[in-house]
Design a protein around this motif. Structure first.
Motif, mmCIF file in Angstrom:
data_model
loop_
_atom_site.group_PDB
_atom_site.id
_atom_site.type_symbol
_atom_site.label_atom_id
_atom_site.label_comp_id
_atom_site.label_asym_id
_atom_site.label_seq_id
_atom_site.Cartn_x
_atom_site.Cartn_y
_atom_site.Cartn_z
ATOM 1 N N ALA A 32 0.462 -0.791 -0.019
ATOM 2 C CA ALA A 32 -0.070 -0.251 -0.077
ATOM 3 C C ALA A 32 1.084 1.824 0.017
ATOM 4 C CB ALA A 32 -1.249 -0.350 1.096
ATOM 5 N N GLU A 58 10.873 -1.612 8.785
ATOM 6 C CA GLU A 58 12.065 -2.281 7.809
ATOM 7 C C GLU A 58 13.079 -2.268 7.258
ATOM 8 O OE1 GLU A 58 10.188 -6.655 5.997
ATOM 9 O OE2 GLU A 58 8.089 -5.546 6.686
ATOM 10 N N ARG A 84 5.684 -9.254 -0.254
ATOM 11 C CA ARG A 84 5.232 -10.356 0.565
ATOM 12 C C ARG A 84 4.512 -11.914 -0.220
ATOM 13 N NH1 ARG A 84 6.648 -7.795 5.413
ATOM 14 N NH2 ARG A 84 5.814 -6.055 5.161
ATOM 15 N N LYS A 106 5.991 -19.040 -0.606
ATOM 16 C CA LYS A 106 5.561 -19.679 -1.879
ATOM 17 C C LYS A 106 6.986 -19.980 -2.383
ATOM 18 C CE LYS A 106 1.747 -17.272 -2.756
ATOM 19 N NZ LYS A 106 1.455 -16.178 -1.916
ATOM 20 N N VAL A 109 6.851 4.538 13.851
ATOM 21 C CA VAL A 109 5.927 5.694 14.011
ATOM 22 C C VAL A 109 5.284 5.701 15.149
ATOM 23 C CG1 VAL A 109 4.519 6.982 14.202
ATOM 24 C CG2 VAL A 109 6.203 6.946 12.290
ATOM 25 N N ARG A 113 5.903 -13.091 8.222
ATOM 26 C CA ARG A 113 5.419 -11.361 7.966
ATOM 27 C C ARG A 113 6.793 -10.717 6.526
ATOM 28 N NH1 ARG A 113 0.648 -9.793 6.161
ATOM 29 N NH2 ARG A 113 0.349 -7.384 6.978
ATOM 30 N N ASP A 115 -3.669 -3.288 4.728
ATOM 31 C CA ASP A 115 -4.540 -3.943 5.720
ATOM 32 C C ASP A 115 -4.749 -4.043 6.938
ATOM 33 O OD1 ASP A 115 -3.224 -6.169 3.262
ATOM 34 O OD2 ASP A 115 -1.738 -6.973 5.749
ATOM 35 N N TRP A 175 -4.742 -15.354 -4.592
ATOM 36 C CA TRP A 175 -4.343 -15.623 -5.211
ATOM 37 C C TRP A 175 -3.580 -16.201 -4.262
ATOM 38 C CZ3 TRP A 175 -1.878 -11.527 -5.659
ATOM 39 C CH2 TRP A 175 -0.384 -11.784 -5.647
HETATM 40 C C1 LIG Z 1 3.694 -14.363 3.705
HETATM 41 C C2 LIG Z 1 2.557 -13.698 2.874
HETATM 42 C C3 LIG Z 1 1.865 -14.562 1.930
HETATM 43 C C4 LIG Z 1 0.491 -13.826 0.819
HETATM 44 N N1 LIG Z 1 0.437 -13.954 0.044
HETATM 45 C C5 LIG Z 1 -0.380 -13.321 -0.735
HETATM 46 C C6 LIG Z 1 -1.203 -13.761 -1.826
HETATM 47 O O1 LIG Z 1 -0.637 -14.402 -2.640
HETATM 48 N N2 LIG Z 1 -1.781 -12.922 -2.544
HETATM 49 C C7 LIG Z 1 -2.639 -12.125 -2.084
HETATM 50 O O2 LIG Z 1 -3.387 -11.078 -2.670
HETATM 51 N N3 LIG Z 1 -2.167 -11.531 -0.694
HETATM 52 C C8 LIG Z 1 -0.925 -12.465 -0.202
HETATM 53 N N4 LIG Z 1 -0.840 -11.893 1.061
HETATM 54 C C9 LIG Z 1 -1.496 -10.694 1.864
HETATM 55 C C10 LIG Z 1 -0.257 -9.271 1.398
HETATM 56 O O3 LIG Z 1 1.057 -9.276 1.236
HETATM 57 C C11 LIG Z 1 -0.961 -7.609 2.577
HETATM 58 O O4 LIG Z 1 -2.190 -8.083 1.475
HETATM 59 C C12 LIG Z 1 -0.409 -7.145 1.997
HETATM 60 O O5 LIG Z 1 1.063 -7.243 1.865
HETATM 61 C C13 LIG Z 1 -0.680 -5.579 3.050
HETATM 62 O O6 LIG Z 1 -0.005 -5.022 2.497
HETATM 63 P P1 LIG Z 1 -0.067 -3.623 3.926
HETATM 64 O O7 LIG Z 1 1.303 -2.449 2.531
HETATM 65 O O8 LIG Z 1 -1.204 -3.003 3.484
HETATM 66 O O9 LIG Z 1 0.550 -3.893 4.780
HETATM 67 P P2 LIG Z 1 2.447 -4.320 4.720
HETATM 68 O O10 LIG Z 1 2.538 -4.904 3.989
HETATM 69 O O11 LIG Z 1 2.065 -5.262 6.205
HETATM 70 O O12 LIG Z 1 3.015 -3.195 4.840
HETATM 71 C C14 LIG Z 1 3.654 -2.918 6.363
HETATM 72 C C15 LIG Z 1 4.822 -1.895 6.246
HETATM 73 O O13 LIG Z 1 4.499 -1.036 6.811
HETATM 74 C C16 LIG Z 1 5.769 -1.418 8.294
HETATM 75 N N5 LIG Z 1 5.071 -0.832 9.905
HETATM 76 C C17 LIG Z 1 4.239 -1.261 10.843
HETATM 77 N N6 LIG Z 1 4.209 -0.418 11.765
HETATM 78 C C18 LIG Z 1 5.027 0.672 11.126
HETATM 79 C C19 LIG Z 1 5.436 1.967 12.253
HETATM 80 N N7 LIG Z 1 4.343 2.004 13.314
HETATM 81 N N8 LIG Z 1 6.371 2.805 11.910
HETATM 82 C C20 LIG Z 1 6.590 2.188 10.812
HETATM 83 N N9 LIG Z 1 6.389 0.964 10.052
HETATM 84 C C21 LIG Z 1 5.149 0.226 10.152
HETATM 85 C C22 LIG Z 1 5.829 -3.093 8.500
HETATM 86 O O14 LIG Z 1 6.961 -2.758 8.995
HETATM 87 C C23 LIG Z 1 5.210 -2.686 6.934
HETATM 88 O O15 LIG Z 1 6.431 -2.946 5.981
HETATM 89 C C24 LIG Z 1 0.356 -12.282 1.525
HETATM 90 C C25 LIG Z 1 0.988 -12.296 2.930
HETATM 91 C C26 LIG Z 1 1.808 -13.099 3.542
HETATM 92 C C27 LIG Z 1 2.680 -11.914 4.809
#
Ligand SMILES: Cc1cc2nc3c(=O)[nH]c(=O)nc-3n(C[C@H](O)[C@H](O)[C@H](O)COP(=O)(O)OP(=O)(O)OC[C@H]3O[C@@H](n4cnc5c(N)ncnc54)[C@H](O)[C@@H]3O)c2cc1C
Length: 400
Positions: free
Chosen positions: A30, A53, A60, A65, A98, A139, A270, A317
């Protein structure tokens, strides 16, 4: 909002930039999507992408996989080459977490003590894996590096959790030649997100692949295993916004453009609790790449002055063994589950209806249903069950 040229003037003394027109928290799907869509929409202000990170932003899905099985290396799933961030004038601030946000002062303060100020704040902090003491989680890249190191010497592996991550972890570790026990507390797999037909099929498939699947039982004694992995879900990283007074609970509540209830603060991915047009009854969070990318794009467009409410068709997927599992739509609150095709053949779909309307399809090695079903869900009409379940009737022929 000030332009990039103004910012460069501000920073002529070479001090580290600590004020951004748009400050994005989180370097996941995101956060990256928000930054790139802002530039794509012609936004010329300063953008800071800040995350806890230290790895360059990466995807991710391969973690559970191909990266776990060793068929893809860590450099293969970076979002973009490192040079792109400079090219797009996006300042990466990594290794910063943060811990507090002050919406009145428009500041975000990190655990390190560093404070950043912002014009607009985009909160894409995702979720934190629920941990089981002594067990590995999946994760982050760091999690999976530790897991891979443990697997080098482990033979007998316990996977706790029969959701998507647990199933992928079981498939990957079985592929690595380990003896795997998959434990799910509920009486069936994927109990929270899919229907019984898919659960039953996956139990049979994992067992066929040599995984011992235990359902509806107490967790086995971890001491009997060389290594334990837990895939038991995430908790949204919404703490600092909720503490600052944002509406929410299980996540941060946002409107159709990703605005939180706090001024100048947006959220996506998420962490975002939102009213999705495919689930009318209540706000939900969606944990998928599609959702993270598309909702963040909506936030970026709104900030850039071209609001486009988030209304994308959800899709997801998963790959396990040689199974290509694809979902389109959301099966929440379905009242009927129909099977199209023969699960025993390894190619079939499960269709979910709510009050006669098709709302989602889980496809197992059925790309055609996945592609064609999308339009049928989008249309939202009532479709006859007999025609839906006849595999000789293409789903696209049912779209009026
Ligand atoms: C192993 C795995 C396999 C997956 N496989 C699939 C799949 O096959 N298909 C699919 O559609 N989805 C899959 N997903 C789900 C998908 O990866 C997530 O929905 C997506 O990564 C969400 O993105 P995001 O940016 O919202 O959150 P995140 O990817 O969680 O990114 C958030 C980031 O913010 C950082 N953060 C958190 N809190 C703070 C803070 N307070 N200050 C600074 N930084 C912070 C974290 O360290 C992280 O790097 C999978 C997820 C995982 C973990």
């Amino acid at each position: 909002m000030r332009g990039r040229r103004d910012r460069q003037c501000d920073d002529h003394r070479g001090a580290p930039l600590s004020r951004f027109d748009v400050l994005i928290i989180g370097t996941g799907h995101a956060g990256v999507s928000a930054a790139l869509h802002l530039r794509q929409a012609g936004f010329t202000g300063s953008i800071g992408l800040l995350g806890e990170e230290t790895e360059l932003p990466y995807e991710r899905p391969p973690l559970s996989k191909e990266y776990l099985t060793g068929t893809r290396g860590r450099e293969d799933f970076r979002f973009r080459p490192a040079a792109l961030w400079a090219e797009k004038a996006v300042t990466l601030n990594q290794g910063e977490r943060v811990e507090a946000v002050d919406p009145a002062a428009r500041t975000a303060t990190c655990v390190s003590g560093r404070t950043f100020s912002y014009g607009e704040l985009v909160w894409t902090a995702g979720g934190r894996a629920r941990r089981v003491p002594g067990a590995h989680a999946i994760r982050t890249l760091a999690d999976v590096d530790a897991l891979k190191a443990g697997l080098e010497t482990a033979h007998r592996v316990l996977v706790i959790g029969g959701g998507w991550i647990g199933l992928e972890a079981a498939a990957a570790t079985a592929k690595l030649g380990k003896e795997v026990v998959l434990h799910e507390r509920e009486p069936r797999l994927l109990a929270r997100c899919s229907g019984k037909a898919l659960s039953d099929f996956l139990v049979a498939e994992h067992r066929r692949q040599g995984v011992e699947v235990r359902l509806g039982a107490e967790a086995p004694n971890a001491a009997e295993f060389d290594l334990v992995v837990a895939g038991i879900g995430i908790d949204p990283e919404a703490g600092p916004l909720l503490a600052a007074g944002a509406e929410g609970g299980d996540g941060v509540l946002v409107d159709e453009c990703g605005r939180t209830s706090l001024p100048n603060i947006w959220a996506a991915g998420d962490v975002a609790l939102h009213w999705n047009r495919f689930v009318p009854e209540r706000p939900i969070r969606i944990e998928s790449v599609q959702h993270a990318n598309d909702q963040a794009a909506s936030v970026a467009k709104a900030i850039a002055g071209e609001p486009k409410p988030y209304a994308a068709m959800p899709w997801f997927w998963s790959n396990q063994y040689d199974l290509k599992l694809q979902t389109v739509g959301l099966s929440h609150d379905h009242d009927e589950e129909l099977v199209r095709g023969e699960p025993g053949s390894g190619r079939f779909s499960v269709l979910y209806r709510r009050r006669g309307r098709l709302i989602a399809i889980d496809c197992v090695n059925m790309v055609r249903d996945y592609v064609q079903g999308r339009a049928l869900i989008e249309r939202g009409g009532v479709v006859d069950a007999a025609r839906l379940t006849d595999p000789d009737v293409p789903l696209k022929s049912l779209v009026e």
